[in-house]
Scaffold this active site. Structure first.
Site, PDB file in Angstrom:
ATOM      1  N   LYS A   1       3.585 -15.518   2.685  1.00 10.94           N
ATOM      2  CA  LYS A   1       3.508 -16.300   1.445  1.00 10.94           C
ATOM      3  C   LYS A   1       4.951 -16.615   1.048  1.00 10.94           C
ATOM      4  O   LYS A   1       5.434 -16.233  -0.018  1.00 10.94           O
ATOM      5  CB  LYS A   1       2.773 -15.447   0.376  1.00 10.94           C
ATOM      6  CG  LYS A   1       2.456 -16.155  -0.901  1.00 10.94           C
ATOM      7  CD  LYS A   1       1.302 -17.114  -0.813  1.00 10.94           C
ATOM      8  CE  LYS A   1       1.090 -17.855  -2.117  1.00 10.94           C
ATOM      9  NZ  LYS A   1       0.323 -19.103  -1.983  1.00 10.94           N
TER      10      LYS A   1
ATOM     11  N   TYR B   1       0.829  -1.212   0.000  1.00 14.00           N
ATOM     12  CA  TYR B   1       0.000   0.000   0.000  1.00 14.00           C
ATOM     13  C   TYR B   1       0.865   1.265   0.000  1.00 14.00           C
ATOM     14  O   TYR B   1       0.415   2.332  -0.383  1.00 14.00           O
ATOM     15  CB  TYR B   1      -0.935   0.032   1.215  1.00 14.00           C
ATOM     16  CG  TYR B   1      -2.012  -1.042   1.208  1.00 14.00           C
ATOM     17  CD1 TYR B   1      -2.130  -1.925   0.149  1.00 14.00           C
ATOM     18  CD2 TYR B   1      -2.906  -1.157   2.255  1.00 14.00           C
ATOM     19  CE1 TYR B   1      -3.094  -2.906   0.147  1.00 14.00           C
ATOM     20  CE2 TYR B   1      -3.888  -2.137   2.253  1.00 14.00           C
ATOM     21  CZ  TYR B   1      -3.973  -3.021   1.191  1.00 14.00           C
ATOM     22  OH  TYR B   1      -4.934  -3.987   1.183  1.00 14.00           O
TER      23      TYR B   1
ATOM     24  N   ASP C   1      -2.854 -18.287   2.087  1.00 14.27           N
ATOM     25  CA  ASP C   1      -4.014 -18.957   1.473  1.00 14.27           C
ATOM     26  C   ASP C   1      -4.588 -20.014   2.413  1.00 14.27           C
ATOM     27  O   ASP C   1      -5.803 -20.160   2.558  1.00 14.27           O
ATOM     28  CB  ASP C   1      -3.683 -19.545   0.091  1.00 14.27           C
ATOM     29  CG  ASP C   1      -2.270 -20.090  -0.016  1.00 14.27           C
ATOM     30  OD1 ASP C   1      -1.509 -19.981   0.966  1.00 14.27           O
ATOM     31  OD2 ASP C   1      -1.922 -20.643  -1.067  1.00 14.27           O
TER      32      ASP C   1
ATOM     33  N   ASP D   1      -5.318  -6.874   5.861  1.00  9.31           N
ATOM     34  CA  ASP D   1      -6.531  -6.174   5.440  1.00  9.31           C
ATOM     35  C   ASP D   1      -7.594  -7.204   5.039  1.00  9.31           C
ATOM     36  O   ASP D   1      -8.754  -7.161   5.486  1.00  9.31           O
ATOM     37  CB  ASP D   1      -6.168  -5.267   4.242  1.00  9.31           C
ATOM     38  CG  ASP D   1      -7.267  -4.281   3.913  1.00  9.31           C
ATOM     39  OD1 ASP D   1      -8.260  -4.234   4.659  1.00  9.31           O
ATOM     40  OD2 ASP D   1      -7.138  -3.569   2.905  1.00  9.31           O
TER      41      ASP D   1
ATOM     42  N   ASP E   1     -11.044  -8.656   7.457  1.00 11.42           N
ATOM     43  CA  ASP E   1     -12.444  -8.534   7.026  1.00 11.42           C
ATOM     44  C   ASP E   1     -13.126  -9.900   7.059  1.00 11.42           C
ATOM     45  O   ASP E   1     -14.276 -10.029   7.476  1.00 11.42           O
ATOM     46  CB  ASP E   1     -12.519  -7.971   5.597  1.00 11.42           C
ATOM     47  CG  ASP E   1     -12.692  -6.457   5.607  1.00 11.42           C
ATOM     48  OD1 ASP E   1     -12.285  -5.835   6.621  1.00 11.42           O
ATOM     49  OD2 ASP E   1     -13.227  -5.910   4.635  1.00 11.42           O
TER      50      ASP E   1
END
Ligand code: NAD
Length: 361
Positions: free
Chosen positions: A191, A142, A223, A247, A251
């Protein structure tokens, strides 16, 4: 104790839910002998209307110089067409960067009284859901370089993902220290089978683990973690991860606990001045109707007392008052089941009942 709290009411349901949190804080001050002084700060759409920008330098300074910041929510359709650098959400990014809050902490906890609201199967929910996601907030993709260019007639977009070992170490420490205060289990999510930044992440966590021998560190690929959060969420105590993975996972985690209106968050940096806000947005669809659930911001105020002001008894007191509200059968519209003997209350009434339930033990 006297504390200066910068209060950002913001847009949409922001002002109405923030009023309820202030009601609760005022009563806490009364029964525990504290004094909370509120400093009003404009941010988001209301600041664009008043000052032409989503957050002025003067308002940012008010936040940085306070003991803590409590935020309702910002944004709404009225400001959808303003230039992107002036959007209400830019105020939030400027505030986070200006305050240097690099750690966003979101609890994913299901209240026993609301177990029917989870979209997960009852046998999974019954095992318990109570974990925290610690997300790195001011680094990673970001905040890397973003560009779109034209290469021989073909459009090419690039977003750069960078982490230094120093950035990973400081968020890693928050992860370990959070686990130390809970069940001492930390799951580091990355990852590392694909990304160099994730391999550095994993290596840095492993080296930090030597300093926190009382915490059990495990590693999980992002994942798999997305899958495990819905398959077996009771396995988690604290998850620590980078900005974008955090992020998305936070959620997902908020949804399995029922309503988005119930969940608080804290963002912390090097100082005790933190930013506390519910995880939801400004909900323009229900703004001004007195039907929003203020519990997310009330629990954010409890987190502020616990993590920035070291007022653990006061924070416990608020959490117990929320639990008593639910025990007595009160529900706001978003957590009202289709059948059952519950009492529907609005935003103001919810704040009033929780305030009345505050009892010093
Ligand atoms: P939202 O979270 O505002 O709303 C999503 C849904 O959840 C809506 O149906 C809403 O009515 C409901 N909801 C949210 N909070 C609720 C509460 N406390 N009680 C009951 N129901 C609640 O997300 P959105 O609609 O995608 O975004 C609306 C605006 O908020 C946008 O402008 C967005 O950019 C902004 N936003 C701000 C923040 C922030 O201030 N931190 C975060 C996310 C989105």
């Amino acid at each position: 104790m006297t504390k200066n709290v910068a209060v950002i009411r913001g847009d949409g349901i922001g002002p109405e839910i923030t009023e309820q949190a202030i009601k609760v804080l005022d009563r806490i001050a009364e029964i525990y002998g504290h004094s909370f002084k509120y400093i009003n700060v404009d941010m988001g759409g209301c600041s664009i209307d008043k000052w032409g920008v989503p957050l002025t330098e003067e308002m940012l300074d008010k936040c940085i110089n306070s003991d803590s910041v409590l935020l309702g929510a910002v944004g709404g359709p009225k400001w959808n067409d303003v230039p992107s650098h002036l959007r209400p959400e830019k105020g939030l990014l400027k505030l986070r960067a200006g305050m240097g809050v690099y750690s966003n902490n979101r609890p994913a906890k299901i209240w026993n009284q609301l177990s029917d609201s989870s979209p997960l199967k009852k046998e999974i929910v019954d095992k318990g859901i109570d974990f925290i996601i610690v997300r790195e907030l001011i680094g990673g993709i970001y905040f890397g370089e973003h560009k779109t260019e034209n290469c021989d007639g073909i459009e090419k977009a690039t977003d750069v993902l960078t982490y230094t070992s120093k950035e990973i170490e400081r968020i890693g420490r928050i992860g370990f220290e959070t686990a130390q205060k809970r069940n001492k289990k930390l799951c580091s999510v990355e990852k590392s089978n694909v990304l160099d930044s994730s391999r550095l992440w994993k290596k840095t966590m492993e080296s930090l683990a030597k300093e926190y021998i009382d915490v059990e560190l495990t590693h999980m690929l992002v994942d798999n973690c997305a899958m495990q959060i819905v398959k077996n969420p009771s396995q988690f105590d604290v998850i620590v991860t980078e900005n974008m993975f955090g992020d998305i996972l936070s959620d997902e985690a908020s949804m399995i606990t029922g309503s988005i209106g119930m969940i608080p968050s804290s963002s912390l940096g090097a100082t005790s001045c933190g930013l506390y806000e519910p995880i939801h947005g400004s909900a323009p669809d229900i703004a001004g109707k007195d039907i929003a659930n203020p519990i997310g911001i009330i629990l954010s105020a409890a987190m502020m007392l616990r993590y920035s002001f070291d007022m653990n008894d006061e924070a416990d007191c608020i959490e117990k008052a929320v639990s008593a509200f639910l025990d007595k059968g009160y529900r706001t519209a978003d957590i009202m089941p289709p059948n059952g003997e519950f009492i529907l209350v609005g935003c103001k009434e919810c704040g009033k009942i929780i305030t009345e339930n505050l009892v010093k033990e």
